[in-house]
Design a protein around this motif. Structure first.
Motif, mmCIF file in Angstrom:
data_model
loop_
_atom_site.group_PDB
_atom_site.id
_atom_site.type_symbol
_atom_site.label_atom_id
_atom_site.label_comp_id
_atom_site.label_asym_id
_atom_site.label_seq_id
_atom_site.Cartn_x
_atom_site.Cartn_y
_atom_site.Cartn_z
ATOM 1 N N ALA A 1 0.882 -1.209 0.149
ATOM 2 C CA ALA A 1 0.098 0.018 0.077
ATOM 3 C C ALA A 1 0.789 1.263 0.034
ATOM 4 O O ALA A 1 2.087 1.125 0.522
ATOM 5 C CB ALA A 1 -0.811 0.015 0.990
ATOM 6 N N ALA A 2 0.230 2.534 -0.652
ATOM 7 C CA ALA A 2 1.186 3.652 -0.746
ATOM 8 C C ALA A 2 0.328 4.663 0.103
ATOM 9 O O ALA A 2 -0.930 4.530 0.426
ATOM 10 C CB ALA A 2 1.345 4.034 -2.182
ATOM 11 N N LEU A 3 1.153 5.564 0.524
ATOM 12 C CA LEU A 3 0.679 6.682 1.351
ATOM 13 C C LEU A 3 0.864 8.053 0.599
ATOM 14 O O LEU A 3 2.060 8.310 0.489
ATOM 15 C CB LEU A 3 1.212 6.833 2.795
ATOM 16 N N ILE A 4 -0.086 8.694 0.191
ATOM 17 C CA ILE A 4 0.042 9.912 -0.664
ATOM 18 C C ILE A 4 -0.175 11.020 0.243
ATOM 19 O O ILE A 4 -1.430 11.257 0.888
ATOM 20 C CB ILE A 4 -1.121 9.673 -1.886
ATOM 21 N N THR A 5 0.810 12.067 0.117
ATOM 22 C CA THR A 5 0.835 13.081 0.965
ATOM 23 C C THR A 5 1.130 14.330 0.203
ATOM 24 O O THR A 5 2.017 14.389 -0.576
ATOM 25 C CB THR A 5 1.837 12.948 2.202
ATOM 26 N N VAL A 6 0.332 15.372 0.383
ATOM 27 C CA VAL A 6 0.493 16.596 -0.364
ATOM 28 C C VAL A 6 1.139 17.658 0.658
ATOM 29 O O VAL A 6 0.534 18.043 1.987
ATOM 30 C CB VAL A 6 -0.815 17.140 -0.947
ATOM 31 N N SER A 7 2.067 18.387 0.193
ATOM 32 C CA SER A 7 2.796 19.473 0.907
ATOM 33 C C SER A 7 2.908 20.877 -0.163
ATOM 34 O O SER A 7 2.720 20.589 -1.305
ATOM 35 C CB SER A 7 3.986 19.054 1.694
ATOM 36 N N THR B 1 2.311 17.810 -15.012
ATOM 37 C CA THR B 1 2.572 16.966 -13.877
ATOM 38 C C THR B 1 3.908 16.862 -13.743
ATOM 39 O O THR B 1 4.809 16.265 -15.232
ATOM 40 C CB THR B 1 1.864 15.673 -13.709
ATOM 41 N N TYR B 2 4.975 16.866 -12.896
ATOM 42 C CA TYR B 2 6.398 16.798 -13.037
ATOM 43 C C TYR B 2 7.199 16.025 -11.996
ATOM 44 O O TYR B 2 6.577 15.928 -10.946
ATOM 45 C CB TYR B 2 6.977 18.347 -12.755
ATOM 46 N N PHE B 3 8.071 15.182 -12.857
ATOM 47 C CA PHE B 3 8.791 14.121 -11.772
ATOM 48 C C PHE B 3 10.343 14.862 -12.073
ATOM 49 O O PHE B 3 10.804 14.648 -13.220
ATOM 50 C CB PHE B 3 8.825 12.883 -12.318
ATOM 51 N N GLY B 4 10.705 15.395 -10.933
ATOM 52 C CA GLY B 4 11.945 16.204 -10.876
ATOM 53 C C GLY B 4 11.768 17.475 -12.283
ATOM 54 O O GLY B 4 10.975 18.052 -12.022
ATOM 55 N N ARG C 1 5.551 16.907 -8.698
ATOM 56 C CA ARG C 1 5.146 18.313 -8.407
ATOM 57 C C ARG C 1 3.773 18.442 -9.391
ATOM 58 O O ARG C 1 4.203 18.451 -10.647
ATOM 59 C CB ARG C 1 6.299 19.184 -8.600
ATOM 60 N N ILE C 2 2.847 19.293 -8.876
ATOM 61 C CA ILE C 2 1.522 19.752 -9.646
ATOM 62 C C ILE C 2 1.375 21.197 -8.872
ATOM 63 O O ILE C 2 1.152 21.412 -7.866
ATOM 64 C CB ILE C 2 0.335 18.836 -9.518
ATOM 65 N N GLY C 3 1.525 22.130 -9.833
ATOM 66 C CA GLY C 3 1.274 23.717 -9.542
ATOM 67 C C GLY C 3 2.429 23.888 -8.106
ATOM 68 O O GLY C 3 3.523 23.665 -8.451
ATOM 69 N N ARG C 4 1.930 24.363 -7.283
ATOM 70 C CA ARG C 4 2.713 24.627 -5.968
ATOM 71 C C ARG C 4 2.823 23.618 -5.109
ATOM 72 O O ARG C 4 3.734 23.523 -4.238
ATOM 73 C CB ARG C 4 2.340 26.166 -5.344
ATOM 74 N N ALA C 5 2.177 22.324 -5.509
ATOM 75 C CA ALA C 5 1.988 21.228 -4.483
ATOM 76 C C ALA C 5 3.001 20.338 -4.630
ATOM 77 O O ALA C 5 3.304 20.003 -5.874
ATOM 78 C CB ALA C 5 0.633 20.668 -4.477
ATOM 79 N N THR C 6 3.743 19.785 -3.811
ATOM 80 C CA THR C 6 4.514 18.537 -3.940
ATOM 81 C C THR C 6 3.702 17.205 -3.284
ATOM 82 O O THR C 6 3.085 17.328 -2.456
ATOM 83 C CB THR C 6 5.827 18.703 -2.969
#
Length: 450
Positions: free
Chosen positions: A32-38, A96-99, A115-120
């Motif tokens: 299982a994965a834990l998806i967290t936004v900051s 949508t950015y990876f690196g 990274r999407i917009g200002r969010a990681t």
């Protein structure tokens, strides 16, 4: 533990980051994965992804809603797969950015960031799913031996990692078989047909660490008479095992972190970065968390390497495995079953050198007919090895020949493992004639690929 040389395999060409590289791998349920936004307001801030998909965007219909004008109403979709998390951009306006790379469709290992917009968006393993120990009631697992509860629990953890490309930090004392665990992880993954390259970071010259890892261009430094591709490219399409990773100099660690985060490396002397698809496993006998606290190891690199920490038990923690291992090591030399009194004597020893020391003792018995003296638990097994032989009541010439034979067998075995079973490559690495290596392989009844 035991091992055999892996088959040699070529390296595939580096693929675009936007390519989906999922093939069905293994039948095990993915972690299982834990998806967290900051970096931006999100509701909820964390989401446990176990099955199905997780949609992220600014619209209220998403599983995770981000309050950011740069985020599209339906921005990106995440789906759990055996290799990690499949990411699919939903036609977002700002991407949508990876690196540094804008991606449309990609599979990322757990421990990655988007990274999407200002969010990681952090894509981590759900550690709660790893807490409950699971045992597998087997004595052998992907080249390793053990019937003790601690080994069977480790086999259970390895089985849960099958098919995954998650980063694993393998911890344990010297001699417990950390490289064998790394090989088991490799052979249990979809990369099993790719190369397995082992690099001992503690044995690298400080000035050449970057070259060993990432390669160099011709003329990059004094003595660089030809270009070299380095360990990352040698392991492309497979697994790079960094043994004793805690010995890496601080100045090299940022480049390793970038290679892990975005798959980008730069050869020494080159201005052109290159994207590689190489899975990295690491091992250490040190307490890296303590090294991080002391400033000897980068905290961000540590957390990238230790997405999952896997501890290999010492031999002292699993005495019920001694007889099983000893009989296996005796069979490696084609010997008869060990007498009961010999097995009992082996059970009573402390084994500060762990499985490696046990194997050496059994091989010595098979050659000489007697066990070498026990090692002082407070001493150094390597420093006392000659004294142990000197204390054995046998003629000098006989002991010398036996010790030389043991060295030759161990050297050729390790050499063939490094060369992936390729005799021509092994001879070149050892600086010996191929026909002479062939005679040694025949003498010690070892197999190779022609």
């Amino acid at each position: 533990m035991s091992s055999k040389a892996p088959s040699a395999a070529g390296s595939p060409e580096s693929a675009s980051l936007t390519e989906t590289y999922v093939d069905g791998a293994g039948g095990c349920a993915p972690l299982a994965a834990l998806i967290t936004v900051s970096g931006a307001e999100a509701t909820p801030r964390s989401y446990r992804l176990e099955r199905g998909v997780c949609t992220i965007g600014s619209g209220p219909h998403n599983d995770m809603v981000i309050d950011d004008r740069a985020v599209s109403r339906s921005h990106v979709e995440l789906e759990l797969v055996p290799q990690g998390v499949a990411v699919r951009d939903l036609g977002s306006r700002n991407g949508t950015y990876f690196g540094a790379h804008r991606v449309e469709k990609v599979v990322l290992a757990l421990g990655s960031k988007l990274r999407i917009g200002r969010a990681t968006v952090d894509i981590e393993v759900d550690r709660a799913s790893l807490e409950a120990p699971v045992e597998i009631a087997v004595d052998r697992y992907l080249g390793m031996l053990g019937r003790s509860p601690s080994m069977r629990q480790m086999f259970g953890m390895l089985d849960r990692l099958r098919g995954s490309e998650i980063s694993v930090l393998i911890e344990g004392e010297s001699g417990v078989g950390k490289e064998l665990v790394a090989r088991a992880i490799h052979h249990g993954s979809r990369l099993a047909d790719g190369p397995f390259v082992a690099l001992n970071c503690g044995a690298l010259t400080r000035d050449l660490v970057g070259s060993e890892l990432f390669g160099h261009q011709r003329g990059a430094f004094t003595g660089a008479n030809a270009a070299r591709k380095g360990a990352f490219l040698a392991a492309e399409g497979g697994t790079l095992f960094l043994d004793e990773v805690g010995e890496l100099p601080l100045e090299v660690q940022p480049a390793l972190l970038r290679a892990l985060e975005v798959g980008e490396i730069r050869a020494v002397g080159s201005d052109q970065p290159r994207i590689v698809k190489t899975r990295v496993l690491a091992a250490t006998h040190r307490d890296l968390a303590r090294d991080v606290a002391a400033g000897r190891f980068r905290h961000d690199l540590y957390y990238r390497l230790a997405v999952v920490r896997l501890r290999v038990p010492s031999l002292a923690e699993r005495p019920e495995d001694i007889a099983l291992l000893a009989e296996h090591f005796a069979s490696e030399l084609g010997g008869k079953p060990l007498p009961a009194e010999v097995v009992e004597a082996l059970r009573k020893r402390a084994w500060p050198g762990n499985v490696r020391e046990l194997r050496n003792a059994v091989h010595a018995y098979c050659v000489l007919g007697i066990l070498p003296p026990d090692v002082d638990p407070g001493g150094d097994a390597q420093e006392t090895s000659v004294e142990r032989f000197a204390a054995t009541p046998a003629p000098y010439a006989e002991l010398k020949d036996a010790l030389l034979a043991r060295f030759t067998r161990a050297y050729v075995s390790a050499l063939m493992m490094r060369a992936g079973g390729n005799q021509t490559l092994a001879a070149k690495m050892a600086g010996m004639d191929r026909s002479y290596l062939g005679r040694l392989l025949a003498k010690y009844e070892m197999k190779s690929q022609q």
